[in-house]
Design a protein around this motif. Sequence first.
Motif, PDB file in Angstrom:
ATOM      1  N   ALA A   1       0.831  -1.203   0.000  1.00  0.00           N
ATOM      2  CA  ALA A   1       0.000   0.000   0.000  1.00  0.00           C
ATOM      3  C   ALA A   1       0.868   1.257   0.000  1.00  0.00           C
ATOM      4  O   ALA A   1       0.585   2.227  -0.706  1.00  0.00           O
ATOM      5  N   TYR A   2       1.950   1.250   0.782  1.00  0.00           N
ATOM      6  CA  TYR A   2       2.853   2.402   0.852  1.00  0.00           C
ATOM      7  C   TYR A   2       3.520   2.639  -0.504  1.00  0.00           C
ATOM      8  O   TYR A   2       3.557   3.765  -0.997  1.00  0.00           O
ATOM      9  N   VAL A   3       4.031   1.581  -1.115  1.00  0.00           N
ATOM     10  CA  VAL A   3       4.722   1.714  -2.399  1.00  0.00           C
ATOM     11  C   VAL A   3       3.758   2.176  -3.485  1.00  0.00           C
ATOM     12  O   VAL A   3       4.087   3.048  -4.294  1.00  0.00           O
ATOM     13  N   MET A   4       2.545   1.620  -3.497  1.00  0.00           N
ATOM     14  CA  MET A   4       1.563   2.015  -4.513  1.00  0.00           C
ATOM     15  C   MET A   4       1.150   3.471  -4.334  1.00  0.00           C
ATOM     16  O   MET A   4       1.058   4.221  -5.298  1.00  0.00           O
ATOM     17  N   ALA A   5       0.909   3.891  -3.093  1.00  0.00           N
ATOM     18  CA  ALA A   5       0.518   5.280  -2.828  1.00  0.00           C
ATOM     19  C   ALA A   5       1.632   6.236  -3.241  1.00  0.00           C
ATOM     20  O   ALA A   5       1.375   7.285  -3.843  1.00  0.00           O
TER      21      ALA A   5
END
Length: 102
Positions: free
Chosen positions: A41-45
């Motif tokens: 989620a962090y990388v995608m955001a």
Amino acid sequence: MNESEQTCPFCKSQIDPQAVVCPQCNAVKGFKTRNGMRSKAYVMAYAVLLGAVSVFICVLMVQLSPAAPLMWGMAVMALTSAFGGFVTFREASSGPHWYKGT
């Protein structure tokens, strides 16, 4: 190999499929960034935000002064950054990978 297990790519031991750390060799399953391991989620955001901000800057620069070469140079840099966001997004979409400490 049991269907409910996975194999560590480094030490080849059988581990639980939900495990994110190999108990034998301490390899980590996740998304590696310059600042350490991060969640999907962090990388995608981060990738979406980087791409969106870069495209916004590019459009803003071209609208403010479409004839100035400096603005076009900045727009190219912003598009390059947006491409970096796309590559990061694509890598995160491919799923987590196993990493071993250096």
